[in-house]
Scaffold this active site. Structure first.
Site, PDB file in Angstrom:
ATOM      1  CG  ASP A 114      -2.110   0.972   0.996  1.00  0.00           C
ATOM      2  OD1 ASP A 114      -2.015   1.831   0.087  1.00  0.00           O
ATOM      3  OD2 ASP A 114      -3.107   0.888   1.724  1.00  0.00           O
TER       4      ASP A 114
HETATM    5  C1  BGC Z   1      -4.809   3.545   0.053  1.00  0.00           C
HETATM    6  C2  BGC Z   1      -4.896   2.592  -1.120  1.00  0.00           C
HETATM    7  C3  BGC Z   1      -4.687   3.355  -2.407  1.00  0.00           C
HETATM    8  C4  BGC Z   1      -3.339   4.056  -2.338  1.00  0.00           C
HETATM    9  C5  BGC Z   1      -3.014   4.858  -3.582  1.00  0.00           C
HETATM   10  C6  BGC Z   1      -3.537   4.370   0.020  1.00  0.00           C
HETATM   11  O1  BGC Z   1      -3.573   5.367   0.994  1.00  0.00           O
HETATM   12  O2  BGC Z   1      -4.867   2.830   1.262  1.00  0.00           O
HETATM   13  O3  BGC Z   1      -6.132   1.956  -1.119  1.00  0.00           O
HETATM   14  O4  BGC Z   1      -4.777   2.491  -3.488  1.00  0.00           O
HETATM   15  O5  BGC Z   1      -3.338   4.952  -1.243  1.00  0.00           O
HETATM   16  O6  BGC Z   1      -3.804   5.975  -3.667  1.00  0.00           O
END
Ligand code: BGC
Length: 791
Positions: free
Chosen positions: A229
């Site tokens: 993530d």
């Molecule tokens: C989120 C993800 C997301 C990523 C990119 C993170 O903060 O938890 O779900 O895909 O950011 O934006």
């Protein structure tokens, strides 16, 4: 992979290490001389969020895209074919935009209604989440776009999500929190799995070999990419060893250097690095090859699909013969959501819709004539007497009031959990005061359950959740009867927050989150404990009626490796065409626990009937205890919701054994002795603020005077150097600064704030002021030099 091995053998160690991190916020790292291209990935689960600027993650600055209803909504359709179609449309839109992988769907379990991101997730039930996640993944991937299921695993709250430790017993982990992922991985073979921010039983998800290499790859056969993530890398070399292939976004050069150092000093095997590089290259080449595939993109068609998805997912929760509205009914349309619709949640899934409808415009187009009054302001919670009186005046001139109400956007934001389940007082007052003078149809908007002290006052209630860009015309279709509502709840709506099993163990501790309710999540708890609820799991009404009859099975018993097929006859006994979601549960004899094991949605004309069958495998009659084991004899129950099971049949399991005792606690959670009795080793993590480490948050800094000053300086630095973005970006950014550990501030800063600088700050906070300042300045100089070199 014949093409990949020769490339790996030509890459230098430096190049291999560098490939394991992104090029910027959204692209993989390219190496031209080796003909390794860069591929682009973007959010998100219900529409594309392709940033204009590849180096930032500012939420509001993305290319306009079709905004489909969010997962909390589409889950209520219980319709695999619909989710496939939405995935397919999303995939083609991605192809049109040059996006190779969509970061979604999110299939985490809704453990508590308070999780600030529940609108992005499907259900409290792993079968439903896994089935719908798999269908959507297949749809996306049918277009040559990759899907990335997330967040693996047990990321069920937002509060301190980057340092929190989900403490879950093995049975609950396997049966509840992992099984949706297992289903989606096995059925849909996603291109990627995103590892979650949090720890699971004491270890960061991206650093747990048993989770990534063991469960995901060896047990489930996953051979795709594991991506972090955004900012979810702690110890990069441990991540590589565990199988976390790709770090996103680019976090500066330090993690590359760490990998290099670890391989050179022998603490990390080069084989482990090669394996990560192999997954990255095979992902990149696959995406690159897909670019040649044809695709079909049609914005108008996608808008119509967004409408269909919203209409088929709306849940009719109450209807005192008011809906569908009779022609020529004089309508008072009330609530600011009619002007400014509530159609999606805030955070990384937030997109700029291509064509956003509102009720004021589209209701007339569907022949609904109305007088409008705002009734409340979305920006405020306090009742406004002028707005309410005006709404009362308008309602008094009409036959029926249609009120749009629910959770305002500022109540549902990624990174921030809700602290209660109420809607603003101004909306509650409006509903009560209007209901006192006219019959009320309430169109409820929002991504999660709310308390409804006013339920008995309204005559009809349609739960529209977050309907996406065409949600308003879907509402009109339900009101007029053009569409017969067929959605059912994918989560239980409890009467009050205090009734929820995780209530006392959700955000009581920043770090250690004890999942004391174990397997009793959602209806598994409410039904076993016979707790009264507002609306049960699987519940939803229709403008027609269905009868269930004639249950049959093809076998009276099941053996290891076997199956049993159970079927029932469903008939539409009303006068309108409609759809019924038939649900199949399994309950071990003598146990309170009942679990969804199958569902089918059938569309029937008036008087038409159909036989619906469920083929259950031995796994459907199993529990997890050092492996999957067959339970004792059981019953298969079929019905219209978890509390409306109309038919059942007994199944013998001669080789089954009783599951270990898992009593359901009346108030939802076990005491510490009972809970920790399920663990061989207590997996809580001792977090001490002092001495400050790279895992310290700015909130922790406040415990010393110099820390408070540093907190202020860092906040100002961020405000000066970071794009302020819109309301939601700003709110999330500020929360991020407060709750995220230093290491995440480093990895999310794109090289602006380096590990070296963070170490300098920490030394100062730990009392080594002089050494810290030296380290800070030297790191800042190093950063400047690197920047010049890269120019
Ligand atoms: C989120 C993800 C997301 C990523 C990119 C993170 O903060 O938890 O779900 O895909 O950011 O934006």
């Amino acid at each position: 992979m014949d093409r990949i091995d020769p490339i790996i053998s030509r890459l230098t160690l430096e190049q291999k290490a560098r490939l394991c991190s992104g090029a910027d916020a959204w692209n993989t790292y390219p190496i031209e001389e080796q003909e390794i291209p860069s591929v682009l990935m973007t959010d998100g689960p219900h529409g594309l969020r392709k940033q204009y600027d590849k180096s930032t993650a500012m939420l509001e600055q993305s290319v306009p895209a079709t905004c489909f209803p969010s997962a909390a909504t589409t889950a209520c359709s219980w319709d695999r074919a619909l989710l496939y179609e939405v995935g397919e449309a999303l995939g083609s839109e991605a192809r049109e935009q040059g996006v190779s992988m969509v970061l979604g769907p999110g299939i985490n379990i809704k453990r508590s209604p308070l999780c600030g991101r529940n609108f992005e997730y499907f259900s409290e039930d792993p079968l439903l989440s896994g089935e719908l996640g798999a269908a959507m993944t297949k749809g996306i991937q049918s277009t040559g776009t990759g899907a990335c299921i997330k967040h693996f695993a047990a990321n069920n709250r937002e509060y301190f999500r980057m340092v929190s430790n989900s403490i879950i017993d093995r049975r609950a982990l396997r049966e509840i929190y992992l099984s949706g992922f297992e289903r989606a991985v096995k059925k849909a073979k996603p291109y990627a799995v995103m590892s979650a921010y949090n720890m699971l039983n004491g270890v960061y998800c991206g650093e747990t070999p048993a989770l990534i290499r063991g469960v995901l790859r060896e047990e489930w056969g996953f051979d795709g990419l594991v991506v972090s993530d955004w900012g979810a890398c702690y110890n990069r070399e441990k991540g590589i060893a565990a199988g976390l292939d790709l770090e996103m976004p680019y976090s500066g050069e330090e993690n590359t250097e760490r990998i290099l150092r670890a391989v050179k000093n022998g603490s990390l095997g080069e084989n482990a690095l090669d394996e990560c590089v192999r997954h990255i290259l095979s992902f990149v080449f696959r995406c690159e090859e897909n670019k040649a595939l044809p695709h079909r993109y049609d914005a108008e068609r996608n808008h119509a699909l967004a409408r269909k998805a919203a209409a088929e997912s709306a849940v009719l929760l109450k209807n005192e013969e008011l809906l569908p509205l009779k022609p020529n009914t004089k309508i008072a349309l009330l609530g600011e959501f009619a002007e400014n619709p509530r159609y999606q949640g805030a955070g990384s899934s937030m997109i700029q819709p291509l064509e956003l409808e509102n009720a004021l415009t589209v209701f007339r187009m569907h022949g609904i004539d109305y007088q409008y009054a705002k009734g409340y302001s979305i920006a405020e919670d306090a009742p406004n007497e002028t707005l309410i009186s005006e709404a009362q005046r308008v309602a008094a001139e009409c036959d029926v009031a249609v009120i749009l109400a629910g959770l305002p956007p500022r109540y549902e934001i990624e990174g921030i959990d809700r602290s209660h389940m109420r809607i603003p007082q101004n909306q509650t007052d409006l509903i009560m005061r209007i209901a006192a003078i006219r019959p009320v149809v309430l169109l409820l908007c929002g991504g999660a359950p709310i308390e409804m002290p006013w339920l008995s006052s309204v005559s009809a209630l349609v739960n529209c959740y977050l309907g996406g860009e065409a949600g308003a015309s879907a509402m009109a279709q339900i009101l007029t009867g053009e569409v017969n509502p067929s959605g059912k709840l994918a989560e239980t709506w409890p009467l009050a927050l205090t009734d929820t099993p995780a209530f006392r163990f959700f955000s009581d501790d920043r770090h250690n989150v004890e999942y004391r309710e174990s397997i009793y999540v959602g209806y598994r708890y409410y039904d076993a404990a016979e707790k009264e609820v507002l609306f049960p799991f699987g519940f939803g009404l229709s403008y027609t009626d269905f009868s269930y009859s004639d249950i049959q099975t093809d076998a009276e018993s099941i053996a290891p490796g076997g199956t049993v097929t159970v079927s029932v006859q469903i008939e539409n006994t009303g006068s309108r065409a409609g759809a019924e979601i038939v649900q199949c549960y399994v309950q071990e004899d003598g146990c309170f626990l009942k679990q969804l094991r199958g569902f089918e949605k059938v569309f029937l004309q008036p008087g038409e009937s159909v036989r619906v069958s469920f083929t259950l495998t031995d796994r459907d009659f199993s529990f997890f205890s050092e492996g999957w084991k067959l339970m004792r004899d059981a019953h298969v129950l079929i019905g219209a919701s978890s509390r409306d099971l109309r038919l059942d049949t007994a199944i013998k399991i001669p080789s089954g054994t009783a599951a270990p005792s898992y009593p359901v606690a009346r108030d939802g959670h076990w005491d510490a002795v009972q809970f920790y009795g399920l663990f061989k080793r207590i997996p809580s993590v001792a977090f001490s603020i002092h001495p400050f480490t790279i895992n310290a948050t700015l909130k922790d800094f406040d415990s010393v005077a110099i820390g408070r000053a540093a907190h202020r300086v860092i906040t100002r630095f961020a405000e000066k150097h970071m794009d302020p973005g819109g309301y939601h970006s700003h709110k999330i950014m500020m929360q991020l600064l407060e709750e995220n550990p230093m290491r995440v501030l480093v990895s999310m800063s794109g090289g602006l704030f380096t590990y070296g600088m963070a170490r300098g700050v920490l030394m100062i906070l730990n009392g080594q002021v002089f050494m810290g300042l030296l380290a800070l300045f030297s790191a800042a100089r190093k950063r400047k030099k690197r920047k010049l070199k890269s120019k």
